[in-house]
Scaffold this motif. Structure first.
Motif, short mmCIF file in Angstrom:
data_model
loop_
_atom_site.label_atom_id
_atom_site.label_comp_id
_atom_site.label_asym_id
_atom_site.label_seq_id
_atom_site.Cartn_x
_atom_site.Cartn_y
_atom_site.Cartn_z
N VAL A 150 0.81 -1.21 0.00
CA VAL A 150 0.00 0.00 0.00
C VAL A 150 0.85 1.26 0.00
N VAL A 152 3.55 4.06 -1.06
CA VAL A 152 4.08 4.62 -2.27
C VAL A 152 4.82 5.87 -1.82
N ARG A 157 -1.60 4.00 -1.10
CA ARG A 157 -2.38 3.77 -2.31
C ARG A 157 -3.84 3.48 -2.03
N ARG A 158 -4.18 3.19 -0.81
CA ARG A 158 -5.56 2.86 -0.49
C ARG A 158 -6.07 3.80 0.59
N ARG A 280 -2.28 10.84 -0.72
CA ARG A 280 -1.06 10.68 -1.51
C ARG A 280 -0.62 12.05 -2.00
N VAL B 79 0.73 -2.25 -9.14
CA VAL B 79 1.32 -0.98 -9.55
C VAL B 79 0.93 -0.67 -11.00
N ASP B 82 -2.50 0.73 -11.26
CA ASP B 82 -2.58 2.11 -10.82
C ASP B 82 -2.11 3.09 -11.88
#
Lengths: 360, 139, 283, 152
Positions: A150, A152, A157-158, A280, B79, B82
């Motif tokens: 998850v 980044v 990401r969630r 993010r 990835v 995304d």
């Protein structure tokens, strides 16, 4: 006096991971233990040469499956520092929540394996049953059970929806109740006490000198927890390290029980304070990381250290990973001499050895 | 010991925690990262997935419009999903079933023009995709 | 003569079949206690069949000989039981089998096997005296070592020998290799000695030791049944309850070490037997 | 780096480290980086009350570095690891695995050095398996390491 040399591991049913210890015994009593590493060495640090710094997130997650989230968290924090990226507060909180979810599942996994190390199979199954609930939490909120992927650079990401938060809270209540029930079951059991109390004693002085970290250090009375440095959102959550003073296997399992419960509390508080907003950050400069830094976080097994050195290129110059088990092997070597062979698995497991972590 | 007895005896009467797996499958959660699929009609063969994939399991041939994928090297990190600019990649909620032969997926698509608006128009005109899924089993 | 032949055949067939079924039930019950579904009832037979068809890798010829001796001794012990022979004789034939297993383990060079063998010897040392005392208890009550006369006794022996039954429970736990006494080897091999005593037995020879173990289990359950020999119903209830308790104890204790075993089993076991024997003598 | 880094020379290393030990510092770890064909950078990380302190030692590949394992026993595995991966020799190790903690006898390259150190001794006599830094040859890129497999 008969001397026997026992090759303990790397393939041994009681060991979850392949550590190799050469045990010299005199009448079932250990007099010397020499470790040997390299059985599962995979060269992950060296992969930094061929994978760019974004792809390395997925690589460092595979250093240790059980604490994948925390490895990726540490890695991202380091790169963010080098690139001067500001992480949004909501992402900081979410990282803490998932890290604590991982801590609970890792401790439950360990408690199960520990029970198995002294031949208490049914208790082992009970712990893993609770752990399954945590895996469900992980799977539904992040998308994967173990290697959650998850993180980044710049956030996560969630996101957690309100519905998921409510569901998570009810599941956590169940988990907490179950852990508490098993805590009294295990810690008051006559046979468990017989097998763990006074086994593998490490004094506070020894723990400090040998560089013990995590529950091993805290079980010996050292109040040392990297979460005290208030990285991510830990500064905003009331946090206090769990410390026991006896320094034996019993104390170490008690530390893990209490930490698992403390993690449940931390998740609740974090969910309560969870700020709204982005998860993010937009990474403005696309310039790869440059400079060097050291980043430390607290893994379920103890302090994890990453050293980064970048020269402004896509690939890092050097990425060094010091996992907690690596620091806990010297204390283990100090604990083993003097114990009976029947207690060797108990003492060895009490440091929560993660060998694939150690050898990377 | 007595607490454990209580625990053990209760387990005899309550529902079991395990299930007979291949016959009885639990319902998946909605956001699970399972099997990776490529909607080849929408794929623009930009190669971003190939560049970003940490396990390097995707190879894109931009000229021939071929998308190659090795599900056994894939780590299901998502990835590629995304970053896919055309949103042609997606993940199912079911995991890949275990098989006894290695599978390599190779998909043949059609090249599109660079502009996405034109791309969409072109899509409307186009009929069915050319060979939507062609798993080729190799040793 | 035909009757003898039939009884011998019964013993030879009933041993493995009943033993395997008991083992299967054991595994299902254990699984249920741990909140699992568990394997099918016939799983032990599948396991043994698989082992029998494996390639035989011999570490040491002695070991093969010992495996055969072990199965021979335990099957003879059970056949003698079916023939209603002398109880002391049965015990000693069974003990020969147990010792042969240890000799086999000692003939290899693996340190795991050796330490397992030493622990097994200590286990034999702790349960054999108790088993003899149980038999002595039978003798004091019925005046005979013969199984025929014990089975023909007018009232259930459990009422007169309750403490000795508990002592037999200890023996059963050690013999069935259940926690807290699964020191020398255990079923799932999740211990510091890998599979301990049986580490170097493999393939068909491991299967032989497993079948021999089934014979022993049935023999011990047979000795248990002596405590309620007046009617079938009481006997069945006693056996089921005993086995259930064994599995329960297995699931609520961790493995201990041999020092604890010796002091505990001798301390408690001998005291209980002596109390019971003195009580019998007085009464 | 946020914290200060004190440079040390090989001759002063043991003294500095012993001073830190007396002050109550805990050895966290050593990080090693290759700088160029001749130099290796060794960072010593210490911790006290959650504060870090670093010592930087720039070592020549050809010269042995004094081992700090007699002062901090915990440095034992770390120094052996560096010995395996970088071929840097440590003098006075408490337990010397002779470059075989991770690597096998037949391994000739020190995997973490881009400017690979060829070991003449290792090829001739594999029993002395320590990677003695000989004169550095031209930059030889070692092959790509195996991709990381999933493991717990």
């Amino acid at each position: 006096m008969r001397k026997t040399v026992i090759p303990f591991g790397p393939q041994h049913p009681v060991l979850p991971e392949p550590i190799h210890l050469k045990l010299t015994l005199v009448d079932e009593r250990v007099v010397e233990a020499i470790p040997n590493l390299g059985y599962v060495h995979r060269g992950l640090e060296r992969l930094a040469d061929v994978r760019d710094f974004h792809q390395m997130i997925q690589v460092v997650e595979r250093v240790c499956g059980i604490c994948s989230m925390i490895h990726a968290h540490c890695y991202c924090m380091g790169i963010e520092e080098l690139m001067a990226v500001e992480v949004p507060p909501r992402a900081q909180f979410l990282r803490v929540i998932w890290s604590e979810v991982h801590r609970i599942q890792s401790h439950l996994l360990w408690l199960g394996l520990f029970a198995d190390s002294f031949g208490f199979e049914s208790l082992f199954m009970q712990f893993w049953r609770i752990r399954e609930k945590i895996m469900d939490i992980s799977e539904s909120t992040t998308g994967n059970r173990v290697i959650v992927s998850v993180n980044v650079i710049g956030g996560v990401r969630r996101d957690l929806s309100a519905e998921q938060t409510r569901w998570l809270l009810t599941e956590l209540d169940w988990v907490e109740e179950q852990i508490q029930r098993l805590q009294t079951t295990m810690m008051e059991d006559y046979t468990v006490k017989k097998r763990t109390v006074g086994k593998g004693v490490l004094t506070a002085q020894q723990a400090y000198e040998l560089g013990a970290v995590g529950p091993v250090a805290r079980g010996s009375g050292l109040s040392q927890d990297t979460r005290q440095t208030s990285y991510a959102a830990y500064g905003e959550l009331y946090f206090e390290p769990v410390v026991e003073t006896e320094g034996d296997c019993y104390a170490r399992s008690k530390v893990r029980f209490r930490e698992a419960l403390a993690s449940v509390d931390l998740i609740r508080r974090a969910l309560d304070k969870l700020p709204a907003g982005e998860v993010r950050a937009k990474v403005k400069s696309l310039k790869p990381p440059k400079g060097e830094t050291v980043m430390r976080v607290e893994q379920p097994r103890g302090e994890l250290l990453y050293y980064f050195k970048g020269s402004g290129e896509k690939n890092l110059d050097r990425l060094r990973i010091r996992t907690p088990t690596f620091a806990n092997i010297p204390p283990l070597l100090a604990m083993l001499p003097g114990v009976y062979l029947s207690d060797v698995p108990v003492v060895t497991l009490s440091i929560d050895p993660c060998i694939s972590c150690t050898e990377r | 010991m007595f607490k454990m007895t209580h625990n053990i005896l209760r387990n005899l009467v309550v529902r079991k925690s395990t299930r007979r797996y291949p016959f009885e499958v639990r319902e998946a959660f909605d956001k699970v990262r399972g099997e990776l699929v490529n909607d080849i009609v929408r794929c623009i063969f930009c190669g971003s997935c190939e560049v970003r994939c940490p396990s390097q399991c995707i190879q894109v041939d931009r000229k021939a419009a071929v998308w190659n994928y090795d599900p056994f090297a894939c780590v299901f990190c998502g990835v590629c999903v995304d970053i896919c600019p055309a949103k042609s990649l997606s993940q199912k909620t079911q995991y890949l079933r275990s098989v006894d032969k290695r599978i390599l997926i190779s998909m043949q698509g059609e090249l599109k023009k660079k502009s996405r608006e034109k791309d969409k128009e072109a899509e409307k005109d186009k009929p069915a995709p050319v060979e939507p899924e062609g798993p080729a089993a190799t040793g | 003569m035909t009757r003898t032949a039939i009884l011998i055949a019964c013993g030879l067939i009933a041993g493995p079949i009943l033993g395997g079924l008991v083992s299967g039930m054991d595994r299902i019950l254990t699984a249920r206690m741990q909140s699992r579904i568990g394997p099918p009832l016939l799983q032990p037979f599948y396991d043994v069949a698989k082992l029998l068809f494996k390639e035989s890798l011999v570490v040491n010829v002695w070991q093969v000989f010992c495996a055969y001796c072990y199965i021979a001794a335990s099957s003879i012990a059970l056949v003698l039981f079916f023939l209603q022979s002398d109880l002391l004789l049965i015990l000693f034939v069974q003990a020969v089998g147990a010792v042969m297993l240890v000799v086999g383990a000692l003939s290899s060079t693996s340190p795991y096997s050796h330490i397992g063998a030493h622990r097994e010897l200590l286990q034999i040392l702790s349960y054999e005296p108790l088993l003899v005392l149980v038999v002595v208890g039978f003798y004091l009550e019925t005046g005979s070592f013969k199984l025929t006369s014990i089975y023909a006794w007018r009232e259930p022996l459990l009422l007169k020998l309750p403490f000795l039954f508990i002592v037999l429970g200890y023996v059963l736990t050690i013999k069935l290799r259940k926690s807290p006494f699964d020191l020398s080897t255990c079923h799932h091999a999740h211990q510091e000695l890998v599979k301990g005593l049986l580490t170097d037995y493999s393939g068909p020879f491991l299967a032989l030791t497993e079948i021999a173990h089934w014979f022993e289990v049935i023999l011990l359950l047979g000795i248990c049944s002596l405590f309620w020999a007046t009617n079938w119903f009481g006997m069945a209830i006693l056996l089921v309850a005993t086995y259930f308790l064994e599995v329960l104890v297995d699931n609520i204790t961790s493995r201990m070490n041999w020092r604890w075993m010796l002091s505990y089993v001798w301390g408690v076991g001998l005291t209980l037997s002596l109390v019971n024997l003195i009580w019998l003598h007085q009464g | 780096m946020r914290e200060e880094i004190t440079p040390v020379r090989p001759a002063d290393l043991i003294g500095e480290v012993a001073k830190l030990k007396i002050q109550g510092y805990r050895l966290v770890t050593l990080s090693c980086t290759e700088i160029d064909a001749n130099c290796i950078d060794v960072l010593y990380h210490f911790d006290k009350d959650l504060g870090l302190k670093h010592l930087r030692l720039t070592a020549m590949k050809a010269e042995p570095v004094p081992s700090i394992s007699p002062v901090y026993f915990a440095a034992l595995l770390i120094e052996n690891e560096i010995q395996d991966f970088f071929g840097l020799k440590f003098q006075g190790l408490v337990v010397d695995f002779q470059g075989m903690l991770y690597l096998e006898e037949e391994a000739l390259k020190t995997p973490f050095c881009k400017f690979s150190i060829q070991t003449a001794e290792k090829t001739s006599a594999p029993s002395i398996a320590h990677a003695e830094p000989a004169e550095p040859p031209a930059a030889a890129m070692p092959g790509e390491p195996a991709p990381g497999e999933m493991d717990s």
